[in-house]
Structure formats: C-alpha cells, structure tokens
Design an enzyme around this catalytic site. Structure first.
Site, PDB file in Angstrom:
ATOM      1  N   HIS A  18       0.753  -1.194   0.157  1.00  0.00           N
ATOM      2  CA  HIS A  18      -0.005   0.117  -0.024  1.00  0.00           C
ATOM      3  C   HIS A  18       0.637   1.082  -0.011  1.00  0.00           C
ATOM      4  O   HIS A  18       0.511   2.231  -0.655  1.00  0.00           O
ATOM      5  CB  HIS A  18      -0.705  -0.092   1.380  1.00  0.00           C
ATOM      6  N   LYS A  42     -16.265  -7.305  10.075  1.00  0.00           N
ATOM      7  CA  LYS A  42     -16.935  -7.083  11.440  1.00  0.00           C
ATOM      8  C   LYS A  42     -15.874  -7.170  12.446  1.00  0.00           C
ATOM      9  O   LYS A  42     -16.227  -6.509  13.562  1.00  0.00           O
ATOM     10  CB  LYS A  42     -17.787  -8.658  11.425  1.00  0.00           C
ATOM     11  N   ARG A  91      -1.578  -6.326  -8.373  1.00  0.00           N
ATOM     12  CA  ARG A  91      -0.456  -7.288  -7.953  1.00  0.00           C
ATOM     13  C   ARG A  91      -0.177  -8.248  -8.795  1.00  0.00           C
ATOM     14  O   ARG A  91       0.924  -8.462  -9.419  1.00  0.00           O
ATOM     15  CB  ARG A  91      -0.476  -7.894  -6.603  1.00  0.00           C
ATOM     16  N   SER A 129      -2.780  -7.691   3.141  1.00  0.00           N
ATOM     17  CA  SER A 129      -3.135  -7.628   4.761  1.00  0.00           C
ATOM     18  C   SER A 129      -3.406  -8.855   5.123  1.00  0.00           C
ATOM     19  O   SER A 129      -2.927  -9.261   6.243  1.00  0.00           O
ATOM     20  CB  SER A 129      -4.163  -6.469   4.911  1.00  0.00           C
TER      21      SER A 129
END
Ligand code: PNS
Length: 162
Positions: A18, A42, A91, A129
């Site tokens: 990022h 969530k 990517r 991530s």
C-alpha cells in the site's frame, strides 16, 4: 484543474505494498486521499482509530497525501471529495477479475470517475493484509513487508494477548 485521486481500501493493516502505491500516486496526482472503508470487516485486527493513526504517521512528510474514512458507495464519496480518479493496486492476474468488475461497476454508477490501476514494486507483489495477519499470528516474520509502526503494533497486540 487539479487531479485528485482516492485510494480506497480496508488497510487492516497498511502494508508496504500500500505504501508503495500511495507514494507512486503522490508523485502522479496533485493529491491522493487514502480512504479507509468503515465497517468492511466485522472484527478487524486494527481499529479504525489505529488505522488512521498509522497511515497519518507513515505519510506525515507527504503534504499531498490525506488520510480519511468513508462508508457507503465509493463513487459517492469520490464525488463528495471532488476527486476524479480511483486508484487501485494490481499485484497479479488473480487480482484482475475482481478489480475489473469493480472498475466497470463504478463506471456504470459514475461515468466521469476514472479507475487507474498501479503496480507495486515487484518485491511487494505478493503481500496482502490478510497474509500479513495470518503469518504474524502463526509466528512468522513480517519485517520489511509492513511499515515499522505496523510491525510494532502487531507485537503489542501479541503481547497483550498473552
Ligand atoms: O482493498 P479492499 O479492502 O479490497 O477494498 C475494497 C473497496 C473498499 C475498494 C470496496 O469494497 C468498496 O469500494 N467498497 C465500498 C462500497 C462500494 O462502493 N461498493 C461497490 C463497488 S463496485
């Protein structure tokens, strides 16, 4: 007219992939707004406050990088911010289908907003991530793959758990 770009995502956590895209975007556009999606997951590992704080710290010396949050439709947020470009990182071919669908859906919703795909440096092309969280939680090394502040915060979270 200034070209303002929005780089949306969950950033849970911010990775060096990022950071690479944002740095490239900051060179290309007059301004780039890193827009962190509220409520994407969530139970995120990093709270919204932590994600904002980390991104602001990492880009504190980049005056044309702004960190913000958004919810609802991305194109509505982009219009509200008077931006004209959505930046997404690509990517590998595996990213393409999802990104292609999103870009065309966003164009259907707002035809004047252009999606621009940017490739990260090759050494970051496999980082996500999700993988960072998985590798770190299983004891793997993520040094060099995320900003040092993220690595430190991951360690803090691990210490807090034991
Ligand atoms: O990098 P991520 O976490 O996969 O980002 C996904 C994101 C935030 C770009 C996407 O989920 C999004 O735009 N959400 C906002 C809701 C929206 O506009 N949905 C329609 C997209 S075509």
């Amino acid at each position: 007219m200034a070209t303002v770009a929005v780089y949306p995502g969950s950033f849970d956590p911010l990775t060096n992939g990022h950071v690479d895209i944002i740095t490239r975007g900051a060179r290309l556009f007059d301004r780039i707004i890193v827009a962190i999606l509220v409520n994407a997951e969530k139970s995120p590992l990093f709270s919204m406050a932590e994600r904002i704080e980390i991104a602001r710290a990492v880009f504190k010396n980049h005056p044309n990088v702004e960190i913000d949050t958004f919810d609802g439709l991305l194109v509505d947020y982009v219009a509200r911010r008077k931006a004209n470009v959505i930046v997404r990182g690509l990517r590998a071919v595996s990213d393409f289908e999802y990104e292609f669908q999103m870009a065309l859906m966003n164009r259907e919703l707002a035809s004047t907003i252009e999606t621009v795909f940017m490739m990260p440096a090759v050494q970051y092309s496999y980082i996500s991530s999700r993988l960072i969280k998985e590798v770190f939680s299983l004891g793997g090394r993520v040094h060099g793959l995320v900003p040092e502040l993220v690595e430190a915060r991951l360690r803090d979270k691990q210490t807090a758990k034991v």
